[in-house]
Design an enzyme around this catalytic site. Structure first.
Site, short mmCIF file in Angstrom:
data_model
loop_
_atom_site.label_atom_id
_atom_site.label_comp_id
_atom_site.label_asym_id
_atom_site.label_seq_id
_atom_site.Cartn_x
_atom_site.Cartn_y
_atom_site.Cartn_z
N HIS A 59 0.49 -1.61 0.09
CA HIS A 59 -0.04 -0.41 -0.04
C HIS A 59 0.87 1.36 0.09
O HIS A 59 2.13 1.26 0.60
CB HIS A 59 -0.95 0.23 1.11
CG HIS A 59 -1.71 -1.01 1.51
ND1 HIS A 59 -1.43 -2.40 2.14
CD2 HIS A 59 -3.36 -1.24 1.08
CE1 HIS A 59 -2.53 -2.75 1.77
NE2 HIS A 59 -3.20 -2.27 1.80
N ASP A 62 2.14 1.81 3.17
CA ASP A 62 3.12 0.33 3.75
C ASP A 62 4.40 1.58 3.58
O ASP A 62 5.73 0.77 4.59
CB ASP A 62 2.98 -0.35 3.37
CG ASP A 62 1.66 -1.20 3.03
OD1 ASP A 62 1.32 -0.98 4.10
OD2 ASP A 62 1.44 -1.88 2.52
N MET A 93 1.79 -5.86 -7.33
CA MET A 93 1.30 -5.34 -7.29
C MET A 93 1.78 -4.23 -6.13
O MET A 93 2.34 -3.99 -5.64
CB MET A 93 0.70 -5.90 -7.07
CG MET A 93 -0.92 -6.00 -6.40
SD MET A 93 -0.98 -5.19 -4.70
CE MET A 93 -1.44 -6.77 -3.95
N GLU A 186 -10.89 -5.83 -4.83
CA GLU A 186 -10.95 -7.47 -3.97
C GLU A 186 -11.78 -6.64 -2.81
O GLU A 186 -12.47 -5.52 -1.89
CB GLU A 186 -9.97 -6.76 -2.93
CG GLU A 186 -10.15 -8.55 -2.16
CD GLU A 186 -8.54 -8.62 -1.07
OE1 GLU A 186 -7.45 -7.84 -1.97
OE2 GLU A 186 -8.29 -8.83 -0.08
N LYS A 188 -14.83 -8.07 0.47
CA LYS A 188 -14.66 -8.60 1.65
C LYS A 188 -16.38 -8.26 2.52
O LYS A 188 -17.00 -6.83 2.29
CB LYS A 188 -13.77 -7.70 2.41
CG LYS A 188 -13.84 -8.37 3.74
CD LYS A 188 -12.37 -7.96 4.57
CE LYS A 188 -12.38 -8.41 6.14
NZ LYS A 188 -11.09 -7.83 6.50
N GLU A 222 -10.38 -12.99 -2.02
CA GLU A 222 -9.37 -13.87 -0.98
C GLU A 222 -10.08 -14.91 -0.19
O GLU A 222 -11.47 -15.17 -0.28
CB GLU A 222 -9.12 -12.01 0.14
CG GLU A 222 -8.17 -13.16 1.36
CD GLU A 222 -8.22 -12.24 1.79
OE1 GLU A 222 -7.22 -11.13 1.69
OE2 GLU A 222 -7.63 -12.28 3.15
N HIS A 225 -11.64 -14.11 3.45
CA HIS A 225 -12.38 -12.86 2.71
C HIS A 225 -14.52 -13.89 2.51
O HIS A 225 -15.61 -13.00 2.87
CB HIS A 225 -12.53 -11.55 1.68
CG HIS A 225 -11.94 -10.85 2.37
ND1 HIS A 225 -10.73 -9.73 1.68
CD2 HIS A 225 -11.20 -10.96 3.72
CE1 HIS A 225 -9.97 -9.47 2.97
NE2 HIS A 225 -10.45 -10.15 3.65
N ASP A 250 -5.34 -13.39 -3.31
CA ASP A 250 -5.23 -13.22 -2.12
C ASP A 250 -4.86 -14.59 -1.51
O ASP A 250 -6.33 -14.75 -1.06
CB ASP A 250 -5.76 -12.37 -1.28
CG ASP A 250 -4.95 -11.03 -1.81
OD1 ASP A 250 -5.90 -9.82 -1.24
OD2 ASP A 250 -4.24 -10.69 -2.32
N ASP A 260 -11.51 -11.77 10.61
CA ASP A 260 -10.79 -12.72 9.31
C ASP A 260 -9.50 -12.62 9.83
O ASP A 260 -9.07 -11.41 10.38
CB ASP A 260 -10.50 -10.87 9.01
CG ASP A 260 -9.38 -11.03 7.11
OD1 ASP A 260 -9.57 -10.13 7.00
OD2 ASP A 260 -9.38 -11.93 6.90
N ASP A 262 -7.15 -14.11 8.13
CA ASP A 262 -5.83 -14.02 7.88
C ASP A 262 -4.60 -15.58 7.31
O ASP A 262 -2.96 -15.00 8.31
CB ASP A 262 -4.85 -12.93 7.59
CG ASP A 262 -6.08 -11.75 7.61
OD1 ASP A 262 -5.64 -10.61 7.19
OD2 ASP A 262 -6.67 -12.20 6.40
N ASP A 292 -2.16 -13.25 1.61
CA ASP A 292 -2.35 -11.53 1.96
C ASP A 292 -2.35 -12.40 3.45
O ASP A 292 -3.90 -12.72 3.83
CB ASP A 292 -3.35 -11.38 1.55
CG ASP A 292 -3.87 -9.50 1.91
OD1 ASP A 292 -4.43 -9.54 2.12
OD2 ASP A 292 -3.27 -9.23 3.10
C1 DIG Z 1 -6.78 -6.92 3.21
O1 DIG Z 1 -7.61 -8.11 2.73
C2 DIG Z 1 -6.56 -6.30 1.68
C3 DIG Z 1 -5.50 -5.23 1.88
O2 DIG Z 1 -4.80 -5.75 2.94
C4 DIG Z 1 -4.57 -4.63 0.76
O3 DIG Z 1 -5.43 -3.83 -0.22
C5 DIG Z 1 -5.55 -5.95 -0.47
C6 DIG Z 1 -4.60 -7.09 -1.13
O4 DIG Z 1 -4.53 -7.85 -1.47
N1 DIG Z 1 -5.99 -6.97 0.68
MN MN Z 2 -6.48 -9.13 -0.22
MN MN Z 3 -7.79 -10.46 4.72
#
Ligand code: DIG
Ligand code: MN
Ligand code: MN
Length: 392
Positions: A59, A62, A93, A186, A188, A222, A225, A250, A260, A262, A292
């Site tokens: 990002h 980051d 990316m 993406e 969620k 993802e 998600h 992801d 979430d 992760d 991710d």
């Molecule tokens: C969250 O799952 C999102 C953020 O971490 C980011 O913007 C995106 C990129 O993988 N996934």
């Molecule tokens: Mn993600």
């Molecule tokens: Mn996530």
């Protein structure tokens, strides 16, 4: 000479990590960081120590803190570029942080405040330029704050129009600047907002169809998600592949009915992870495989490295299982029995004609015989279990 580990990753596998993943300091909503916060150079060095990594994503903030001066930004970029070169890592990316700063408390592209929406588009334009500086060709949009906590706060139709306006503008900007980006949206369902707009990948696929430049917009599904939404990630990715919109993915893991998490890829749902890897292999997905995810809050630096190495190792092990599945005579004999094709019937429904409609209507199907066909899914599922557990 040490025997080559069959499951050792190489950059050709296109495994990637976000700066925020292995750089996660272990903070959670109920506790402070448990690990020293690493700067981008240290994070790249960590990935270099792990080995076999293709790339690192970020990002904007980051890499460059939101209040950094231009001189500070230049130093950070210079040092980051050196670290990338030191370990031969790419930046496939990039994305924008449109969720951390309080200015986005009511969303970014769907904030009720036109000023915030305009600022979010400006911030994204600057982040796209940053990503392009490092060669990123995929741009992800995750709208963590795009949503509501009460339905009366925002009209979802209006919010959709605002989101579309932003993406249309930014697609045009990418073309204007010749960045060559492919956008990946993406989804969620919730967290951090109570109800996030466009909550699942299927919603994004529908949304993309209405965009000005839909050809350059795909999805970044993802695992965690879609699992949070109670969906089957393998089928979700199948929809994206069918629509030719799987521009990024992801990978992680998630227990049903939880926030979430992760989790490390494959650490929870081996069977789903196997079926996902099989789908990606069977359909020749050749994009980045982005983990991710992050290590447990209890992990130290060494355990974070084990998390990163384990993510890639798990994927490689499942890859080898897929190849075994696809070449296993017993399994393939079962698959051959289950799928029954008929060229004559296929010819009738492949393309409509009144002639084929008449012919189809004239067929006298033996419904009872059709119903009595055996489908050895228990046997197939057990053989898959045996294979995954090393008993075959
Ligand atoms: C969250 O799952 C999102 C953020 O971490 C980011 O913007 C995106 C990129 O993988 N996934
Ligand atoms: Mn993600
Ligand atoms: Mn996530």
């Amino acid at each position: 000479m040490a025997r080559q580990d069959a499951f050792a990753p190489t950059p050709a596998d296109k495994f990637t990590f976000g700066l925020w993943t292995v750089g996660n300091p272990g903070r959670d909503p109920f506790g402070e960081p448990t690990r020293v916060k690493l700067d981008p150079v240290k994070i790249v060095d960590l990935l270099g120590e792990v080995g076999g990594v293709h790339g690192v994503n970020f990002h904007d903030n980051d890499l460059i803190p939101i209040d950094a001066t231009p001189a500070e930004a230049d130093t950070i970029k210079r040092d980051f570029r050196k670290a990338l070169r030191r370990h031969g890592l790419k930046v496939p990316m990039a994305t924008t942080n449109l969720f951390s700063d309080p200015v986005f408390k009511d969303g970014a592209f769907t904030s009720n405040d036109r000023h915030v929406r305009a600022y979010a588009i400006q911030k994204t334009m600057r982040a796209m330029a940053l990503g392009a500086e490092f060669g990123a060709k995929i741009y992800v949009f995750w709208g963590g704050r795009e949503g509501t906590d009460t339905n009366v706060a925002k009209d979802p139709v209006q919010a959709g129009a605002w989101f579309r306006e932003a993406i249309n503008f930014l697609c045009a900007h990418s073309k204007d600047m010749k960045y060559g980006y492919k956008f990946a949206l993406e989804a969620k369902p919730n967290e951090p907002r109570g109800h996030i707009f466009l909550p699942v990948t299927g919603s994004m696929l529908g949304f993309i169809a209405g965009l000005d430049h839909s050809e350059m917009v795909g999805v970044n599904p993802e695992f965690a998600h879609e699992q949070m939404a109670g969906l089957n990630f393998v089928q979700v990715v199948g929809e994206a592949l069918d629509a030719k919109k799987l521009f990024h993915i992801d990978l992680n893991d998630q227990e049903v009915g939880r926030f979430d998490q992760d989790l490390r890829f494959g650490s929870q749902s081996y069977k789903h992870a196997f079926a996902l890897v099989k789908l990606l292999i069977d359909h020749g997905y050749n994009g980045p495989k982005h983990f991710d995810s992050h290590a447990y809050r209890t992990s130290d630096y060494a355990d974070v490295k084990a998390f990163a190495a384990g993510s890639m190792r798990t994927y490689k092990i499942l890859e080898s299982k897929v190849h075994r599945f696809n070449s296993d005579r017993g399994i393939q004999a079962l698959v051959g029995k289950i799928v029954r094709e008929d060229r004559k019937l296929a010819g009738l429904t492949a393309k409509y004609s009144s002639k084929s409609a008449k012919a189809l209507l004239a067929i006298d199907f033996d419904r009872k015989a059709l119903a009595s066909r055996s489908l050895p899914y228990e046997q197939l599922d057990q053989l898959t279990f045996d294979l995954l557990q090393g008993a075959r």
